[in-house]
Write a protein that holds these residues in place. Structure first.
Motif, mmCIF file in Angstrom:
data_model
loop_
_atom_site.group_PDB
_atom_site.id
_atom_site.type_symbol
_atom_site.label_atom_id
_atom_site.label_comp_id
_atom_site.label_asym_id
_atom_site.label_seq_id
_atom_site.Cartn_x
_atom_site.Cartn_y
_atom_site.Cartn_z
ATOM 1 N N PHE A 97 -2.970 16.373 -1.631
ATOM 2 C CA PHE A 97 -2.257 15.139 -1.296
ATOM 3 C C PHE A 97 -3.239 13.973 -1.178
ATOM 4 C CE2 PHE A 97 -0.424 12.171 1.798
ATOM 5 C CZ PHE A 97 0.838 11.957 1.258
ATOM 6 N N LEU A 98 -4.362 14.212 -0.507
ATOM 7 C CA LEU A 98 -5.370 13.163 -0.361
ATOM 8 C C LEU A 98 -5.922 12.736 -1.714
ATOM 9 C CD1 LEU A 98 -7.359 14.433 2.761
ATOM 10 C CD2 LEU A 98 -5.749 12.516 2.649
ATOM 11 N N LYS A 101 -3.297 10.719 -3.777
ATOM 12 C CA LYS A 101 -3.133 9.353 -3.280
ATOM 13 C C LYS A 101 -4.147 8.387 -3.897
ATOM 14 C CE LYS A 101 0.354 9.234 -0.416
ATOM 15 N NZ LYS A 101 1.505 8.323 -0.683
ATOM 16 N N GLN A 102 -5.219 8.938 -4.451
ATOM 17 C CA GLN A 102 -6.244 8.095 -5.059
ATOM 18 C C GLN A 102 -5.976 7.826 -6.540
ATOM 19 O OE1 GLN A 102 -8.122 7.146 -2.496
ATOM 20 N NE2 GLN A 102 -6.986 8.732 -1.380
ATOM 21 N N THR A 108 3.950 11.430 -4.942
ATOM 22 C CA THR A 108 3.710 12.496 -3.968
ATOM 23 C C THR A 108 4.941 12.818 -3.141
ATOM 24 O OG1 THR A 108 2.873 10.860 -2.380
ATOM 25 C CG2 THR A 108 1.247 11.982 -3.769
ATOM 26 N N HIS A 109 5.960 11.985 -3.197
ATOM 27 C CA HIS A 109 7.167 12.240 -2.407
ATOM 28 C C HIS A 109 8.266 12.804 -3.299
ATOM 29 C CE1 HIS A 109 10.056 11.825 0.845
ATOM 30 N NE2 HIS A 109 10.908 11.320 -0.036
#
Length: 238
Positions: A97-98, A101-102, A108-109
């Motif tokens: 996830f981290l 996000k980049q 991601t949802h």
């Protein structure tokens, strides 16, 4: 030994989720369904050789249940493995996830490599069909694991058929449910996807466990009793 085994199951499940589910989240446009299926198979194949001598490399609560029912491990070991696997799956999903996000444009949802049925299935499979698919697919995986780790199997080649089986399972399962066959693999991504991924999560926990239980029962019939390899045997031989 026990601490090393638990750490092995935690790390193995983390790596499986990060790399294999990561291919689905980050690379599906480049590698497609076949690439994702191969990623799951290859990651498990590598982990089987890297971590197998330490913990047996279950990295899957359904496999651990099968091993428990086949009397390869005791209840205390199974509970420890389940905790390590679920925590590892969540940690792997968090790391993914981290990273996601980049990357601009990565959603991601809602999806995030989670499993689903109905509107969340590529073929809109219904609840009963999804449950049946996950039971049958998990049955194959756990049955293969139990078979190739049986004492009468060819020792040293355990990882290859397991990895191949998981890849084939994903080839048929991805269009149906996204392929779980592993409650820990499903839990982590669902927690970060949220929404209907969480409301449908129960199926991808229950169905694989049913498949693992059935595999252990059938294995008991098809394979000679009293010749099973245990984790202690594998560690002693390493």
């Amino acid at each position: 030994m026990r601490t090393r085994a638990l750490a092995s199951e935690f790390l193995g499940t983390l790596l499986l989720v990060f790399f294999a589910v990561g291919c689905a989240v980050l690379g599906v446009e480049f590698i497609g369904t076949v690439g994702i299926a191969l990623a799951f198979g290859f990651v498990l194949l590598a982990l089987a050789y890297a971590l197998g001598p330490i913990s047996g490399c279950h990295v899957n609560p359904a496999v651990t249940l099968g091993m428990l029912c086949a009397r390869r491990i005791d209840v205390a070991t199974a509970i420890g493995y389940w905790i390590a696997q679920f925590v590892g799956g969540i940690a792997g999903a968090a790391l993914l996830f981290l990273l996601a996000k980049q990357v601009p444009g990565i959603q991601t949802h809602g999806a995030f490599g989670s499993n689903g049925y109905g509107d969340r299935s590529a073929v809109h499979i219904n609840t009963g069909g999804a449950f049946l698919a996950e039971v049958v697919l998990t049955f194959l995986l756990v049955f293969v694991v139990l078979g190739v780790t049986h004492r009468v199997a060819v020792v040293g080649f355990d990882g290859l058929p397991i990895g191949i089986a998981l890849a084939v399972i994903h080839l048929i399962g991805i269009p149906l449910t996204g392929t779980s066959v592993n409650p820990a693999r499903s839990l982590g991504p669902a927690l970060f996807a949220g929404g209907s991924a969480l409301s449908q999560l129960w199926l991808f926990i229950v169905a694989p466990l049913v498949g693992g239980l059935l595999a252990a029962l059938v294995h008991h019939v098809t394979h000679p009793a009293g010749e099973e390899r245990t984790i202690a045997d594998e560690v002693a031989a390493a």
